[in-house]
Design an enzyme around this catalytic site. Structure first.
Site, PDB file in Angstrom:
ATOM      1  N   CYS A 350       7.828  15.967 -22.222  1.00  0.00           N
ATOM      2  CA  CYS A 350       8.288  15.580 -21.054  1.00  0.00           C
ATOM      3  C   CYS A 350       7.685  14.056 -20.738  1.00  0.00           C
ATOM      4  O   CYS A 350       7.034  13.836 -19.778  1.00  0.00           O
ATOM      5  CB  CYS A 350       7.287  16.407 -19.911  1.00  0.00           C
ATOM      6  N   GLU A 351       8.352  13.169 -21.430  1.00  0.00           N
ATOM      7  CA  GLU A 351       7.945  11.813 -21.341  1.00  0.00           C
ATOM      8  C   GLU A 351       9.306  11.022 -21.578  1.00  0.00           C
ATOM      9  O   GLU A 351       9.972  11.334 -22.381  1.00  0.00           O
ATOM     10  CB  GLU A 351       7.192  11.336 -22.377  1.00  0.00           C
TER      11      GLU A 351
END
Ligand SMILES: *Cc1c(COP(=O)(O)O)cnc(C)c1O
Length: 425
Positions: A350-351
């Protein structure tokens, strides 16, 4: 394969047969199926040939594997068999080296904040301690019985990423030259000097300057205290080529250059030859390792960018996010197919910065394809995390068509086992 030169980045034993990528005689797709993905595949032959290249280029030197590049008992066992030692900087790395059967006298101990336990264990096993501060000199002398070198910081700027330069002025590592002189004044029983320019070096310049500098520094110490180093440890640092656009040096070119320069420079200063120690990490293990991922979503994000998403990412290889490291890849199950367009390989984390490869040409990838990323044997699993509660991959060793697990895959249960829930159910 669309560009056979790409195979140069892979381990010695790589081949393509019937469109399938083979590593150590084993099909990459079979390895992916048997061991799951992501998995880092290490080629035993390449590990051994890199170790031998060092020993041949520097006969008589102690070659100490920079364990932090990939702490692995199996890999260190292979290096121990080849006659290498190890460079370690924590109690954990020391334990890996000892369990691999590395003899204590072939161990070199680093660290800019060595814990008491590390110093005690090191002295116990007869390892060579590399002093990183005057304060540490006093601790080591108080303990008694230690063999040690003094690490000096010459103030040379290596042409590498800021995060992995180590010999510049103001470095957190080593003693500035005046303090190193003071250390030798206080402790003439020191066996020699250590210097490490930095990591991922892609030019010889800084390394050769460092060698000349150390010879001049040794001449100064002889003049001041009639002290000469019996050991000179030049550290590690030879870079790996991750993409074809990067320059490539062989171990032989780099090491012969350094060894020749050291002999010349010492001779010029009228110094007796010293026992040489080298501490390669990356150049021993990086090209031996190939990471296999399974392709998931393939998504066109804009006219310019199509993402190929894999089942790993910055958790198993943080180098692109940390150092802007570049990589390339091939589809292991269609290794000889022509590329159709350029893709961006993204991880599953989640980046937005979780991008393994900014741009790589591939034949149209599909869900279930196996993507092979070469030159991922160093500072990948070693720096891996469990970000997003993703368990870390397995490592397998391939040789003569056979594969063995050398590090088992972590499981979600492994992660949960560390948890201590509060109250309730
Ligand atoms: C990291 C390190 C090494 C190994 O460096 P590589 O770039 O992996 O060859 C050797 N010596 C010291 C002191 C290090 O910190």
């Amino acid at each position: 394969m669309h560009e056979m030169k790409l195979l140069d980045l892979f381990p010695d034993t790589v081949s393509v047969e019937g469109g399938e990528l083979l590593l150590g005689g084993a099909r990459a797709t079979d390895l992916a199926r048997e061991f799951g993905t992501p998995v880092v595949v290490y080629d035993e032959q390449t590990l051994r040939s890199q170790a031998r290249a060092y020993l041949e280029a520097a006969p008589g030197a102690l070659v100490a594997y920079g364990t932090k590049a990939f702490p692995s008992i199996a890999v260190s066992q292979i290096f121990a068999e080849e006659g290498l030692g190890a460079d370690v900087s924590t109690v954990g790395e020391l334990e890996f080296a000892l369990r691999a059967g590395m003899p204590g006298e072939r161990l070199v101990i680093h660290g800019n904040n060595k814990e008491d336990e590390l110093l005690e264990r090191s002295i116990e096993v007869g390892a060579l301690i590399v002093l990183d501060s005057l304060d540490e000199l006093e601790r080591v002398r108080a303990a008694g019985g230690a063999r040690f070198l003094v690490r000096v910081t010459p103030g040379i700027e290596a042409d590498t990423h800021e995060a992995i330069k180590t010999a510049h002025h103001g470095s957190k590592f080593g003693l500035p030259p005046d303090d190193a002189v003071e250390a030798i004044r206080r402790a003439p029983e020191a066996e020699g000097l250590h210097v490490h320019v930095g990591s991922q070096l892609m030019h010889f310049g800084a390394a050769l300057m460092t060698v000349d500098w150390i010879a001049q520094f040794a001449a100064r110490l002889r003049a001041d205290f009639d002290w000469t180093p019996r050991i000179v440890d030049l550290g590690g640092g030879l870079g790996a080529r991750h993409v074809l656009e990067e320059p490539s040096f062989t171990v032989d070119e780099f090491v012969r250059g350094m060894v020749g320069e050291l002999q010349r420079a010492f001779h010029l200063q009228g110094l007796p030859p010293a026992q040489l120690i080298l501490e390669p990490g990356r150049s021993l293990v990086s090209r031996a390792g190939v990471t296999l991922y399974t392709v998931g979503n393939v998504k066109r994000a804009s006219a310019a960018t199509t993402y190929v998403t894999v089942d790993g990412g910055m958790s198993d290889n943080p180098r692109p996010a940390m150092y802007n490291a570049r990589y390339t890849a091939v589809l292991a199950n269609r290794a000889d197919a022509e590329p159709t367009e350029a893709y961006t390989v993204a991880g599953m984390h989640c980046e937005s910065g979780d991008v393994l490869i900014e741009r790589v040409e591939l034949p149209t990838p599909q869900r279930g394809d196996v993507l092979a990323v070469p030159v991922t044997g160093a500072y990948t699993l070693a720096m891996s995390s469990t970000y997003n509660a993703v368990p870390r991959p397995a490592a397998v060793l391939v040789s003569d068509g056979k594969a063995r697990v050398i590090r088992r895959r972590e499981t979600v249960d492994d992660l949960l086992a560390l948890e201590q829930p509060v109250g309730g159910a």
